[in-house]
Motif scaffolding. Structure first.
Motif, PDB file in Angstrom:
ATOM      1  N   LEU A 165      31.419  41.504  32.800  1.00  0.00           N
ATOM      2  CA  LEU A 165      32.386  40.858  33.791  1.00  0.00           C
ATOM      3  C   LEU A 165      32.107  41.870  34.892  1.00  0.00           C
ATOM      4  O   LEU A 165      31.814  43.193  34.598  1.00  0.00           O
ATOM      5  CB  LEU A 165      33.979  41.848  33.523  1.00  0.00           C
ATOM      6  N   GLY A 168      34.032  44.939  35.800  1.00  0.00           N
ATOM      7  CA  GLY A 168      35.023  44.647  35.188  1.00  0.00           C
ATOM      8  C   GLY A 168      35.892  43.359  36.188  1.00  0.00           C
ATOM      9  O   GLY A 168      37.423  43.565  35.313  1.00  0.00           O
ATOM     10  N   ALA A 171      38.531  38.218  35.087  1.00  0.00           N
ATOM     11  CA  ALA A 171      38.752  37.698  33.518  1.00  0.00           C
ATOM     12  C   ALA A 171      39.397  36.450  33.538  1.00  0.00           C
ATOM     13  O   ALA A 171      39.650  35.774  32.960  1.00  0.00           O
ATOM     14  CB  ALA A 171      39.252  38.640  33.197  1.00  0.00           C
ATOM     15  N   LEU A 191      35.473  39.556  26.001  1.00  0.00           N
ATOM     16  CA  LEU A 191      35.350  40.217  27.795  1.00  0.00           C
ATOM     17  C   LEU A 191      34.979  41.572  27.846  1.00  0.00           C
ATOM     18  O   LEU A 191      35.393  43.027  27.455  1.00  0.00           O
ATOM     19  CB  LEU A 191      36.769  39.938  28.256  1.00  0.00           C
ATOM     20  N   LEU A 194      35.784  46.285  31.341  1.00  0.00           N
ATOM     21  CA  LEU A 194      36.747  45.854  31.445  1.00  0.00           C
ATOM     22  C   LEU A 194      37.212  47.411  31.686  1.00  0.00           C
ATOM     23  O   LEU A 194      38.130  47.837  32.305  1.00  0.00           O
ATOM     24  CB  LEU A 194      38.024  45.454  29.932  1.00  0.00           C
ATOM     25  N   HIS A 203      44.713  43.338  32.189  1.00  0.00           N
ATOM     26  CA  HIS A 203      44.050  43.673  30.980  1.00  0.00           C
ATOM     27  C   HIS A 203      45.258  43.223  29.845  1.00  0.00           C
ATOM     28  O   HIS A 203      44.718  41.918  29.086  1.00  0.00           O
ATOM     29  CB  HIS A 203      43.926  44.904  30.293  1.00  0.00           C
ATOM     30  N   ALA A 206      44.875  39.167  29.510  1.00  0.00           N
ATOM     31  CA  ALA A 206      44.040  38.653  29.393  1.00  0.00           C
ATOM     32  C   ALA A 206      44.574  38.684  27.708  1.00  0.00           C
ATOM     33  O   ALA A 206      43.794  37.512  27.203  1.00  0.00           O
ATOM     34  CB  ALA A 206      42.636  39.323  29.662  1.00  0.00           C
ATOM     35  N   CYS A 211      41.913  36.791  23.572  1.00  0.00           N
ATOM     36  CA  CYS A 211      40.426  37.094  23.351  1.00  0.00           C
ATOM     37  C   CYS A 211      40.243  38.677  23.054  1.00  0.00           C
ATOM     38  O   CYS A 211      41.340  39.581  22.831  1.00  0.00           O
ATOM     39  CB  CYS A 211      40.253  36.691  24.741  1.00  0.00           C
ATOM     40  N   LEU A 213      38.737  41.758  24.384  1.00  0.00           N
ATOM     41  CA  LEU A 213      38.726  42.841  25.104  1.00  0.00           C
ATOM     42  C   LEU A 213      37.981  44.322  24.925  1.00  0.00           C
ATOM     43  O   LEU A 213      38.176  45.304  23.978  1.00  0.00           O
ATOM     44  CB  LEU A 213      39.774  44.214  26.056  1.00  0.00           C
TER      45      LEU A 213
END
Length: 302
Positions: A165, A168, A171, A191, A194, A203, A206, A211, A213
């Protein structure tokens, strides 16, 4: 049975041990001239230094065309006793010559599948993940192309997809494309970076998808975000997402290696781990470094 595809073969997830879930042993890009990670002896020393701090596994996110040195990885893993996972995939367009990208048109997913199942080039080393990249707060045509190909390769193999990302950001756009449009199960998406965009609300949104992180650094030019990272991670854990957290070092230049005077891979265990343990407790940090990577990269391979 789920296994992690390392450069020495498939292993049970619990065999990874303490895992640096995002790093680089080899990496080279025209965007970083003169800063290439290209020395096998330096890579060996870095892995040994990580091992000396208790490290057991490293996931290299270096994708296609950026100096992966796949043929060198098995010997480095055997000599240091550290499990190494290699990547296929494609970074942002700016990292590549246009002719190389043109040569991949119409066959990108096939390249990913071949590197996951048959091996990278003539090395015989099979990749254990697909690495792709988003843009700054958006997905351009290149990102959509590479992520669509990554999703096709996932459906063919089961491989996890790890996403750079940019600073960051982006996302939710990534999740909309991979998990919404392309049908990739969220628990197969990781991902990255972050920590560079410490927006707790984003956050949690997501993480709620299911998923993984990844918080990977120290973040060099973005160090103003680093001191926020423990509180950000603790907030995610308090919200019930402790089983979705990953930690990595993301060493991308020679100067950043510990053997060249930088923080390098050992920094994750030497400094980040105790700092997070003070904020989250030893037990959770141990799980983030061991159990979570095993689940994130462990696959029932097809």
């Amino acid at each position: 049975m789920s296994t992690v595809r390392t450069v020495l073969g498939d292993v049970p997830p619990e065999r990874l041990g303490v895992c640096d879930a995002h790093d680089h042993l080899f990496f080279g890009s025209p965007l970083l001239p003169g800063q290439e990670l290209s020395s096998a002896s330096a890579a060996r020393a870095e892995l040994a230094a990580f091992r000396a701090q208790g490290g057991g596994g490293v996931v290299q996110w270096t994708p296609y065309g950026l100096g992966r040195r796949a043929a060198d990885l098995p010997a480095l893993s055997r000599e240091t006793g550290v499990h190494v996972v290699a990547a296929t995939g494609l970074h942002q367009a700016a990292h590549y010559d246009g002719a190389l990208l043109d040569g991949l048109r119409g066959r990108l997913a096939d390249v990913f599948v071949a590197e996951l199942t048959s091996g990278i080039g003539t090395s015989g080393v099979r990749a254990g993940l697909i690495k792709v990249a988003g843009g700054f707060h958006a997905l351009d045509a290149h990102a959509r192309w590479t992520m669509t190909a990554a999703a096709e390769a996932h459906h063919a193999t089961g491989a996890p997809i790890a996403v750079h990302l940019e600073l960051g950001t982006g996302a939710l756009d990534v999740l909309d494309l991979l998990c919404g449009e392309a049908g990739v199960p969220p628990h197969r998406v990781i991902l990255g970076h972050l920590n560079r965009f410490p927006d707790g609300t984003l956050h949690r949104q997501a993480a709620a998808s299911g998923c993984y992180l990844a918080f990977d650094g120290p973040s060099r030019a973005h160090h103003a975000t680093d001191w926020r990272m423990p509180d950000t991670v603790r907030a995610l854990a308090d919200a019930g997402h402790g089983d979705r957290l990953l930690l990595g070092g993301d060493t991308t230049t020679a100067a950043a290696r510990s053997v060249d005077g930088g923080p390098g891979m050992p920094y994750l265990l030497r400094r980040v781990r105790p700092r997070l343990a003070a904020a989250l407790g030893e037990e959770l940090v141990d799980r983030v470094l061991t159990e979570n990577p095993g689940r994130a990269f462990g696959v029932e391979w097809r």
